[in-house]
Design an enzyme around this catalytic site. Structure first.
Site, PDB file in Angstrom:
ATOM      1  N   GLU A   1       0.972  -1.266  -0.131  1.00 24.11           N
ATOM      2  CA  GLU A   1      -0.192  -0.501  -0.178  1.00 24.11           C
ATOM      3  C   GLU A   1       1.032   1.074  -0.264  1.00 24.11           C
ATOM      4  O   GLU A   1       2.343   1.149  -0.224  1.00 24.11           O
ATOM      5  CB  GLU A   1      -1.087   0.406   0.957  1.00 24.11           C
ATOM      6  CG  GLU A   1       0.057   0.309   3.072  1.00 24.11           C
ATOM      7  CD  GLU A   1       0.419  -0.723   3.516  1.00 24.11           C
ATOM      8  OE1 GLU A   1      -0.104  -1.701   2.546  1.00 24.11           O
ATOM      9  OE2 GLU A   1       0.915  -0.423   4.219  1.00 24.11           O
ATOM     10  N   ASP A   2       0.186   2.173  -0.438  1.00 26.23           N
ATOM     11  CA  ASP A   2       0.898   3.602   0.094  1.00 26.23           C
ATOM     12  C   ASP A   2       0.760   4.016   1.736  1.00 26.23           C
ATOM     13  O   ASP A   2       0.553   3.166   2.448  1.00 26.23           O
ATOM     14  CB  ASP A   2       0.627   4.681  -1.243  1.00 26.23           C
ATOM     15  CG  ASP A   2       0.379   4.923  -2.039  1.00 26.23           C
ATOM     16  OD1 ASP A   2       1.280   4.411  -2.737  1.00 26.23           O
ATOM     17  OD2 ASP A   2       0.788   6.166  -2.453  1.00 26.23           O
ATOM     18  N   LYS A   3       2.448   4.911   1.634  1.00 25.76           N
ATOM     19  CA  LYS A   3       2.130   5.904   2.946  1.00 25.76           C
ATOM     20  C   LYS A   3       1.028   6.075   3.133  1.00 25.76           C
ATOM     21  O   LYS A   3       0.793   6.155   4.616  1.00 25.76           O
ATOM     22  CB  LYS A   3       3.359   6.229   2.708  1.00 25.76           C
ATOM     23  CG  LYS A   3       4.336   7.484   4.222  1.00 25.76           C
ATOM     24  CD  LYS A   3       5.373   8.343   3.654  1.00 25.76           C
ATOM     25  CE  LYS A   3       5.867   8.522   5.099  1.00 25.76           C
ATOM     26  NZ  LYS A   3       6.818   9.350   4.448  1.00 25.76           N
TER      27      LYS A   3
END
Ligand SMILES: [Zn+2]
Ligand SMILES: [Zn+2]
Length: 384
Positions: A225-227
């Site tokens: 996932e993204d930050k």
């Protein structure tokens, strides 16, 4: 002539020419007599014949095994383990003399001196420590260097699985490697390969280092996932391999902070051989370039259960599926799309349409970007 009397006459021939210790003499014949103690057989074959000269083959190395088992003990003091195996390094001249003698007397199919030293050392160490010899899958492997009087210990990696959730934005999944060694492990990073512990990877690694010691961790993530993404529900599964663990039998507890949780941690037998199949329930906040008509939104439904083709720069392409889909219009420029998708669908590209066909932008007829996407649930081995 019986087997034993053949052996006896052949051994007599040998000891008349060479001084051998009980271990080396016994080893030459124990296999054909199906005996397990070389030492006892050697003694019996010598039949009182003794000499003050050192053993022609090993120079009485076997008399010194206590010293080497002490080295093993010292090098393993901190380690928790049940089973072990031993490899040995000896002077090449010992092996040369062993081979020369075997060929001179045409002796075949005999254990090498190295494995015999390992066997005797193993017996000694096992007696002292109650640890169990296991050559198939030991917890630790000793390499005893009889040439340089040193001992090295290799501890079998530990594999741990678990799940994490992230209820606050701003944590990367992966940790940046140590600048000095690029992750291999060096003195600067305490051989961990990382120096900071502010990502999911860092936080989990820190927990594991604290419990088990060890050097580097290597993660297999079940998706990424993204930050800025959240990971909710029961969390994202992971598998991590810890190199050179010091302890291997600690109880694992859940970790909870106000933003990260790590749970369900357990030691597993092995790293998964094939990548785990999974799917994710994802909520995507989509911003559009221009106002769009609601009737175009309905077309998003057509993306369900058809192959979504993703092409990479390398020319490779693969397909993923969306199993379920719903949406909500929040404003003229904002849609919230909820999908249950096969693991590995690149969310941002699926929205903008970068080498992904079909995609959200083309489907609703205006340029879109994914402002944020959160994982509500991750399903392992369940692609319905
Ligand atoms: Zn010997
Ligand atoms: Zn380093």
């Amino acid at each position: 002539m019986s087997k034993y009397s053949t052996v006896l006459s052949s051994s007599k021939e040998i000891i008349e020419k060479y001084d051998l210790c009980n271990f080396c003499l016994g080893r030459l014949f124990s296999k054909q007599l199906r005996l397990s103690s070389n030492k006892l057989l050697g003694k019996k074959l010598k039949n009182g014949h003794s000499s003050n000269n050192p053993c022609h083959i090993c120079k009485n190395l076997f008399d010194n095994l206590d010293y080497f088992s002490k080295l093993m003990l010292d090098s393993s003091l901190d380690y928790g383990f049940d089973t072990f195996s031993i490899g040995t390094i000896v002077k090449p001249s010992i092996i040369d003399r062993d081979d020369a003698l075997k060929s001179e007397f045409k002796l075949r199919g005999i254990d090498g001196i190295k494995s015999d030293i390992a066997k005797e050392l193993g017996k000694l160490f096992s007696k002292k420590t109650k640890k169990i010899i296991n050559y198939i899958d030991p917890d630790v492997i000793f390499t005893v260097n009889l040439k340089e009087h040193s001992c090295n210990l290799y501890s079998k990696p530990l594999v741990i699985s678990g799940r994490y959730t992230k209820s606050k934005r701003g944590y990367s999944q992966k940790q940046k490697s140590c600048d000095n060694c690029s992750g291999k492990g060096c003195r600067t990073c305490n051989f961990h390969g990382i120096t900071e512990f502010d990502s999911i990877e860092g936080i989990i690694s820190k927990l594991i280092f604290k419990k088990f010691g060890g050097t580097t961790t290597k993660f297999t993530w079940i998706g990424g996932e993204d930050k800025s993404s959240l990971v909710l529900g029961s969390g994202r599964p992971f598998v991590v391999k810890l190199q050179n663990p010091v302890k291997r039998k600690k109880r694992l507890f859940d970790f909870l902070s106000d933003s990260i949780s790590v749970s369900n941690m357990k030691i597993i037998d092995d790293y998964p051989k094939t990548p785990l199949k999974f799917s994710s329930l994802i909520s995507i906040k989509i911003a559009t370039d221009s106002k769009f008509e609601s009737k175009h939104l309905k077309k998003l439904k057509t993306l369900k259960n058809i192959p979504i083709i993703i092409s990479e720069k390398s020319g490779r392409s693969y397909e993923k599926k969306i199993f379920d889909l719903s949406y909500r219009k929040n404003s003229d420029h904002l849609i919230v799309l909820k999908i249950k998708a096969e693991g590995g669908l690149p969310i941002k590209r699926f929205v903008t349409g970068t080498n992904v066909e079909p995609n959200v932008s083309v489907t609703i007829g205006t340029n879109c970007i994914a402002k944020e996407f959160d994982f509500l649930k991750i399903f392992v081995n369940d692609n319905n």
